[in-house]
Design an enzyme around this catalytic site. Structure first.
Site, PDB file in Angstrom:
ATOM      1  N   GLU A  44      34.810  36.285  34.742  1.00 30.43           N
ATOM      2  CA  GLU A  44      36.155  36.408  34.183  1.00 30.43           C
ATOM      3  C   GLU A  44      36.610  35.045  33.662  1.00 30.43           C
ATOM      4  O   GLU A  44      36.548  34.056  34.395  1.00 30.43           O
ATOM      5  CB  GLU A  44      37.110  36.904  35.271  1.00 30.43           C
ATOM      6  CG  GLU A  44      38.579  36.787  34.950  1.00 30.43           C
ATOM      7  CD  GLU A  44      39.462  37.023  36.162  1.00 30.43           C
ATOM      8  OE1 GLU A  44      40.631  36.599  36.122  1.00 30.43           O
ATOM      9  OE2 GLU A  44      38.988  37.603  37.158  1.00 30.43           O
ATOM     10  N   THR A  73      44.096  37.054  33.760  1.00 32.00           N
ATOM     11  CA  THR A  73      45.496  36.687  33.542  1.00 32.00           C
ATOM     12  C   THR A  73      46.050  37.409  32.311  1.00 32.00           C
ATOM     13  O   THR A  73      46.722  36.831  31.456  1.00 32.00           O
ATOM     14  CB  THR A  73      45.689  35.162  33.404  1.00 32.00           C
ATOM     15  OG1 THR A  73      44.814  34.478  34.316  1.00 32.00           O
ATOM     16  CG2 THR A  73      47.106  34.758  33.751  1.00 32.00           C
ATOM     17  N   LYS A 132      42.460  44.694  42.332  1.00 33.18           N
ATOM     18  CA  LYS A 132      42.369  43.274  42.655  1.00 33.18           C
ATOM     19  C   LYS A 132      43.447  42.991  43.705  1.00 33.18           C
ATOM     20  O   LYS A 132      44.632  42.945  43.376  1.00 33.18           O
ATOM     21  CB  LYS A 132      42.606  42.445  41.394  1.00 33.18           C
ATOM     22  CG  LYS A 132      42.835  40.956  41.630  1.00 33.18           C
ATOM     23  CD  LYS A 132      43.273  40.291  40.333  1.00 33.18           C
ATOM     24  CE  LYS A 132      43.781  38.890  40.581  1.00 33.18           C
ATOM     25  NZ  LYS A 132      44.218  38.233  39.325  1.00 33.18           N
TER      26      LYS A 132
END
Length: 214
Positions: A44, A73, A132
């Site tokens: 990521e 993000t 997550k």
């Protein structure tokens, strides 16, 4: 709604999501390629890395089939669109916000940031491939274990303060994978030592391999 079986299989098999966030685009790219060389497949790249879109695009091209490159993000609609345009193959959100909604709408696999039982259930109902659990350090493995008692089928990926020792504890508490930033990357994405990154990558992969047997 797409189920993304290939990505889900990678998540279950690899059990490690590397989170690259740094101050130097070239160093961030070198870190991505080093991780891929060491067999870390799910990488990521945080959108708050300078030049993140370029890093994502180059990583997708240069790592090829050795890695599945995601964007992290993802907070806004614009974040989701620029991640898509850069070639991100999956996305990660810190919360159930507009970035999450638009990432889902784009049809890519999404790891949805959530902390509470209500958020976790909402994320899965909306189409996330996994939750997550963030910030995982707030409750630790004991909190994950408590969540899994009423929600054994929700795939949780703890993120936030996960070092190698904590990763082992999270696997024992039922995590399907862990997301790791600075305990794995160190200062490599800002120009730090890639040899040390390789060493840490090997150590985390050992923990993840053992975790697969828990």
């Amino acid at each position: 709604m797409p189920t993304h079986p290939e990505f889900t299989q990678d998540l279950h098999r690899q059990r490690l999501v590397a989170i690259v966030r740094g101050s130097d685009p070239e160093a961030a790219l070198r870190s991505v390629l080093t991780l891929a060389e060491e067999g870390v497949r799910l990488i990521e790249i945080s959108l708050n890395t300078p030049g993140a879109e370029t890093v994502i695009a180059r990583a997708v091209e240069e790592a090829g089939a050795d890695a599945v490159i995601g964007a992290g993000t993802v907070i806004t609609r614009e974040d989701a669109l620029r991640a898509r345009d850069a070639g991100a193959q999956w996305m990660v959100t810190p919360a159930l916000d507009k970035g999450f909604d638009h990432a889902i709408a784009l049809g890519v696999p999404v790891l949805a940031g959530a902390l509470t039982p209500t958020e976790a259930v909402a994320a899965m109902r909306a189409g996330a491939v996994a939750v997550k659990l963030f910030p995982a350090s707030l409750g630790g493995p004991a909190y994950l274990r408590a969540l899994r008692d009423p929600m054994p089928d929700v795939p949780f990926v703890p993120v936030g303060g996960v070092d190698a020792e904590a990763a082992d504890a999270y696997f024992r508490a039922g995590a399907i994978a862990v997301g790791v930033g600075s305990p794995l990357l160190g200062d490599a994405p800002s120009g730090g030592d890639l040899a040390q990154l390789r060493r840490r990558a090997k150590a985390f992969q050992t923990v993840c391999a053992v975790g697969a047997d828990v």
